[in-house]
Write an enzyme that holds these catalytic residues in place. Structure first.
Site, PDB file in Angstrom:
ATOM      1  N   LYS A   1       0.837  -1.210   0.000  1.00  0.00           N
ATOM      2  CA  LYS A   1       0.000   0.000   0.000  1.00  0.00           C
ATOM      3  C   LYS A   1       0.868   1.255   0.000  1.00  0.00           C
ATOM      4  O   LYS A   1       1.829   1.348   0.756  1.00  0.00           O
ATOM      5  CB  LYS A   1      -0.898  -0.009   1.234  1.00  0.00           C
TER       6      LYS A   1
ATOM      7  N   HIS B   1      -2.263   7.715   0.958  1.00  0.00           N
ATOM      8  CA  HIS B   1      -2.598   7.693   2.381  1.00  0.00           C
ATOM      9  C   HIS B   1      -3.717   8.681   2.686  1.00  0.00           C
ATOM     10  O   HIS B   1      -3.742   9.318   3.748  1.00  0.00           O
ATOM     11  CB  HIS B   1      -1.368   8.014   3.236  1.00  0.00           C
TER      12      HIS B   1
END
Length: 389
Positions: free
Chosen positions: A252, A276
């Site tokens: 991620k 994010h």
């Protein structure tokens, strides 16, 4: 009972019911919040192409994410301190996800522990880990995830250093909340939230406290956290972390084509195109602007997922049409959780699913796996004409 027609309805209730400290934690980005804002506003620049006289019966939003059957291509993203948004928040969100048929991802920095979530659910969930220096703790953490039947690990790559979020500093964010005259006065107006919190023993970081010798309370946790994150992270370190887990791994925080290419070399099963939620590098491009180029570069070699900015089913549809194989919602389900607990998370999923299904149909498609860029109208300069490109 208020009428909930869109995610914004849940957000309004959430703001009224949750202490300002935790509302601001979710509803903020780093520095000027430019990237935080553009994550959502850039979706508005993409138009959907309406098609008519198409048989719209037999529609399905079912697909797979890393081999897991899902009722729609949406997973609940890892969100820190979710258990402060509502008592036992991670457990409630995981139960709602399980019932709806979508994946839930537990954050390392959750209030409810891995074991708490596992003991209250039956479907395997995903577990997110940070790139920490302490290999012993990382191995024990992953062993706990394996014992809890977690079916995938999500490794967050974009948190080597912490982006500054001004609201968190001003509010003195902590779990449990820091008690000041201002915070106590605000919490006193959120009596429903307070009553729920009084009925649970889960009020701090369940995956950390009691599992690290030097951490026994919030004060020692702050010291440990400041020293635990690894600013020396590189791709060799990512390979080491990948070897600690023998199941599917998702990386991620990919926001650049070159990083997406490097992710291919470490044996990941999927990558998440994400900034994010605008909480790290302010001034970076929105995630949706970079999704297309990343899919073009690596999409036939690795499963590409998408995160950052989704607030509707139309957003999910646009990301899927751009080539993503799955998407993640964070704030959208947090609004529901803070507003109405487990029922609110379910409502958020229902809203997004209805919007996704209806919009897909009006674009002339009946299967989410068949949508592509042909249903989109994308501005010619959407991905940017930058001097160094």
């Amino acid at each position: 009972m208020p009428v909930i027609a869109e995610i914004a309805d849940l957000k309004r209730i959430y703001k009224r019911r949750v202490p300002k400290m935790f509302y601001d934690y979710a509803e903020s980005g780093s520095w000027t919040e430019q990237t935080f804002r553009e994550n959502t506003t850039d979706f508005d620049k993409i138009r959907l192409r309406q098609r008519v006289a198409v048989d719209m019966t037999g529609r399905t939003t079912k697909t797979q994410m890393i081999g897991h059957d899902v009722s729609m291509p949406v997973a609940l993203a890892p969100v820190g301190i979710t258990g402060m948004q509502h008592a036992d928040g991670e457990i409630l969100a995981a139960k709602a996800a399980e019932k709806f048929g979508v994946p839930f991802t537990l954050s390392t920095m959750s209030v409810c522990s891995i074991e708490d979530v596992a003991s209250n659910t039956s479907a395997p969930f995903w577990f997110q880990v940070y790139t920490l220096k302490d290999d012993d703790f990382m191995r024990r953490l992953m062993a706990r995830a394996k014992d809890a039947k977690c079916s995938a690990i999500v490794i967050t790559l974009d948190l080597q250093v912490l982006g500054q979020r001004h609201k968190d500093i001003k509010n003195g964010l902590s779990a449990p909340p820091k008690l000041t005259v201002k915070s106590v006065a605000n919490m006193a107006t959120k009596w429903g939230w307070g009553l729920n919190m009084l009925q649970t023993h889960r009020r701090s970081f369940g995956n950390i406290i009691g599992h690290v010798d030097s951490v026994s309370d919030p004060r020692s946790l702050s010291t440990w956290t400041a020293e635990a994150f690894d600013p020396a992270l590189n791709w060799e370190r990512v390979k080491e972390l990948r070897r600690m887990w023998d199941g599917p791994v998702i990386l991620k925080g990919i926001l650049d084509v070159e990083d997406a290419k490097k992710a291919l070399d470490v044996g990941a099963d999927a990558i998440i195109v994400s900034n994010h939620g605008g909480r790290q590098l302010d001034g970076a491009l929105s995630a949706i602007r970079v999704l297309g180029p990343i899919v073009d570069a690596v999409g036939d070699k690795i499963e590409v997922h998408f995160d950052s900015g989704i607030r509707s089913g139309q957003d999910v549809l646009k990301a899927m049409a751009m080539g993503a194989k799955g998407t993640y919602i964070g704030r959208a389900y947090i609004y529901g959780l803070g507003a109405m607990g487990q029922a609110g998370v379910t409502k958020a999923l229902e809203v997004i699913h209805k919007e996704l299904d209806t919009s897909m149909a009006l674009c002339g498609r009946t299967d989410i796996t068949d949508v592509d860029r042909d249903i989109l109208m994308i501005p010619e300069d959407f991905e940017g004409r930058w001097a160094n490109r």
